[in-house]
Every structure is written in structure tokens, then in C-alpha cells.
Design an enzyme around this catalytic site. Structure first.
Site, PDB file in Angstrom:
ATOM      1  CB  THR A 149     -15.328  16.622  32.317  1.00 37.04           C
ATOM      2  OG1 THR A 149     -15.545  17.407  31.136  1.00 37.04           O
ATOM      3  CG2 THR A 149     -15.783  15.196  32.093  1.00 37.04           C
ATOM      4  CE  LYS A 207     -13.416  17.697  20.325  1.00 34.78           C
ATOM      5  NZ  LYS A 207     -12.772  16.489  20.834  1.00 34.78           N
ATOM      6  CB  ILE A 232     -14.080  11.429  28.908  1.00 39.51           C
ATOM      7  CG1 ILE A 232     -15.379  12.203  29.175  1.00 39.51           C
ATOM      8  CG2 ILE A 232     -14.352  10.212  28.036  1.00 39.51           C
ATOM      9  CD1 ILE A 232     -15.945  12.922  27.952  1.00 39.51           C
ATOM     10  CE1 TYR A 277     -14.308  20.854  22.038  1.00 37.83           C
ATOM     11  CE2 TYR A 277     -16.658  21.104  21.672  1.00 37.83           C
ATOM     12  CZ  TYR A 277     -15.599  20.369  22.168  1.00 37.83           C
ATOM     13  OH  TYR A 277     -15.829  19.158  22.775  1.00 37.83           O
TER      14      TYR A 277
END
Ligand SMILES: NC(=O)c1ccc[n+]([C@@H]2O[C@H](COP(=O)([O-])OP(=O)(O)OC[C@H]3O[C@@H](n4cnc5c(N)ncnc54)[C@H](OP(=O)(O)O)[C@@H]3O)[C@@H](O)[C@H]2O)c1
Length: 303
Positions: free
Chosen positions: A213, A180, A22, A176
């Protein structure tokens, strides 16, 4: 891209993690708009190839790479020093780099890797660049901080007493998600502080959606298999994944507007707890302590 934006040849942008996925697509879009784009990344070899590619495809020679390992506070400070030596303004800072589901390991400073790279690295980087951002923004033409979070933050829990997940059973997914979630809380707090100071800098946070990705390289093999076989069908392409970031970085719709969580170029509600101002403030103070910023009081940092 659903919209066409005006060329912005006088603006300067930094994109972290612009060597892949990205971030690469974001850097390319911004370069196509004529911006001076500085890719901040930790992979010298890959960077040279990426820079050549973007320059060739966009016919913009003002694309460069500066080394910045977000897992090292020394490296971040060095990056900021080198950037400031260039004596250029900074209109857009894209906090995009990230790791996901990596096994339990630590950054150079001893932080749990998701926390260190995804959150604390960007916290420190943004704070060290705020003076330049503030000098570069002007009425009607704000400088912008765009931070890439994830829908995973909706299942995140912030453990302020143990941000590093050192007690109990380590969960890469939990780590994770927490990183975030922290990025959303950070953005809201940052926006509030910037607005209170009347500065011409805005801060927004974006969710790119599910994007095909290499971020998924550490997930369960079954998920990787599904991604490999059906990725083209179920996942956005990196270019599609970059749309909301680019939108937040350049759209006139968001001139002077900050504190938004954006998904598919629209404002969306983030997890309820992210609106808790006390929690935002506590996280900010703890992050200052962890990154060695001089004072937990935001006024001092943002002066
Ligand atoms: N893909 C998705 O479905 C998805 C969904 C929601 C949110 N996001 C978020 O979108 C952002 C970009 O992810 P992506 O999908 O594009 O992943 P990606 O293709 O793996 O790209 C991640 C980028 O971050 C860089 N990076 C990793 N560790 C770094 C470090 N210590 N210092 C500096 N740069 C570092 C990588 O550099 P190298 O390649 O050189 O290692 C790479 O350029 C991340 O913040 C991610 O959490 C992605």
C-alpha cells in the site's frame, strides 16, 4: 478471503481510513456482505470516487463517507456528533487509519503525528462511540471494535513520561512502533473493562502483515524501490491484508471473544509487555488526560 461469511445487511460499520489500502479493501468486503458502511476519512475528494467504486462493485448503496481527521480532536468530535445524528446503531468499528514514518510534525492538537493520528485519535473516537456500540450489541450478537496494529509493535517501546518523543533524538520508526504498541495495550484494557461491565461489545487487535500500500510513501527510497519491483512477490495485496480485519469484524468464531491479537486469522502472542495490566491502566489514564476525556477512571468513561 479464505472463508465465506453470511450476509449481514442489518449491521452498521465504521471504517477509519477506508479511502485507501487495507481500509478500502475492508470497507469493500463489509459492503459486499450487505452492511451499511461509513467510511471515516480526511480526504473529501478521494472519498467520492471511493464511495462510487464500492457502491458499483458491491451493488450496495448503503456506503457513505463522513469527514473525520484523526489528527484533530475537534474533527473527531464533529464526526461522532454527525454519526449520532443519523440515529443508526453501530455494530463494527474498525480503527484502521494510520500514517507511517512521517517526518517529525504535529497534529492540529499539537501531538506528535504517529501518536496523535494512529493512537490518540482512535482512543478518543472509540471512547466517544462506546455508548452506541453498547446499545447496539446484544447477547449472541456482540458489537465489535477491531483495531489495526502492526508487527512493528514488537520493537516498540512505550515512553509514558514522554509519549510525544519531545526529548532526545526523534525517530519516525520509533514513533510509529510506539503508536502501534499503544493500540495493543489499549485494546486489552478496553476488552477487560467491557467484559467487567458485562457489555456485549468485544475488542480485538489485528496485524495485517506486510501489505503493498501507499503507507510506505515516507520510508527510505531503497525500501520503496524494493517494494516497487518486488512488491507483488513479497507483499500481500490490500485485499489479502484486509482478511484478518474482516475476519475479526464478522466471524462467528469470535462471537463474544475479545482481547485477542490476531495474525492471519489466528490468535498470536503480542509483545510480552502488552499483557502488563498496570501499564495498560497507566496508558489509559494518560490518554484520557491528553484527549480531554472527563476522567482517568475508566468506569466514568465507559458508564
Ligand atoms: N501496509 C502494511 O504493510 C501495514 C503493515 C502493518 C500495519 N499496517 C496498518 O494498516 C493500517 C492501514 O494502512 P495501509 O497500509 O492501508 O495504508 P494507506 O494505504 O496509506 O492507508 C491509510 C489510510 O489512513 C488514512 N489516514 C491517514 N491519516 C489520516 C487522518 N489524519 N485522518 C483520517 N484518515 C487518515 C488515509 O487517508 P488518505 O489516503 O486519504 O490520506 C488512508 O485512507 C494502518 O494502521 C497501518 O499502520 C499496514
Amino acid at each position: 478471503m479464505n472463508r465465506v461469511f453470511c450476509r449481514q445487511p442489518d449491521r452498521v460499520a465504521i471504517v477509519t481510513g477506508g479511502t485507501d489500502g487495507i481500509g478500502f479493501a475492508t470497507a469493500k468486503y463489509l459492503a459486499r456482505l450487505g452492511m451499511h458502511v461509513i467510511i471515516a476519512g480526511n480526504n473529501d475528494a478521494k472519498a467520492q470516487e471511493v464511495i462510487c467504486k464500492i457502491r458499483e462493485e458491491t451493488l450496495n448503496s448503503k456506503v457513505e463517507f463522513l469527514y473525520c481527521d484523526l489528527g484533530s480532536m475537534a474533527s473527531i468530535r464533529q464526526f461522532v456528533h454527525k454519526f449520532k445524528m443519523k440515529n443508526v446503531p453501530l455494530h463494527v468499528l474498525v480503527n484502521n487509519a494510520g500514517v507511517m514514518m512521517v517526518p517529525q510534525r504535529q497534529t492540529k492538537d499539537g501531538f506528535e503525528e504517529h501518536l496523535g493520528v494512529n493512537y490518540l485519535g482512535h482512543f478518543l473516537l472509540t471512547n466517544l462511540l462506546l455508548d452506541t456500540l453498547k446499545e447496539s450489541g446484544s447477547p449472541g450478537c456482540s458489537a465489535r471494535v477491531v483495531t489495526v496494529s502492526s508487527a512493528t509493535h514488537y520493537v516498540g517501546e512505550l515512553n509514558l513520561d514522554d509519549l510525544q518523543d519531545s526529548r532526545g533524538c526523534y525517530s519516525p520508526h520509533g514513533a510509529y512502533a510506539q503508536s502501534k504498541l499503544a493500540l495493543v495495550l489499549f485494546t486489552y484494557r478496553l476488552q477487560r473493562l467491557l467484559a467487567a461491565q458485562g457489555s456485549h461489545v468485544t475488542a480485538n487487535v489485528v496485524d495485517p502483515g506486510v501489505v503493498n500500500t501507499d503507507l510506505y510513501r515516507h520510508v527510505f527510497w531503497g525500501t520503496r524501490l524494493v517494494k516497487r519491483v518486488l512488491g507483488w512477490l513479497l507483499f500481500k495485496t490490500p485485499e489479502e491484508g484486509a482478511w484478518t480485519t474482516v475476519y475479526a469484524a464478522v466471524t462467528p468464531d469470535l462471537e463474544g471473544v475479545g482481547g485477542r491479537y490476531l495474525y492471519n486469522e489466528k490468535e498470536t502472542r503480542s509483545l510480552q509487555v502488552t499483557y502488563d495490566q498496570k501499564l495498560q491502566q497507566q496508558l489509559w489514564a494518560t490518554s484520557c488526560q491528553l484527549t480531554g476525556l472527563p476522567d482517568g477512571s475508566p468506569g466514568a468513561i465507559l458508564r
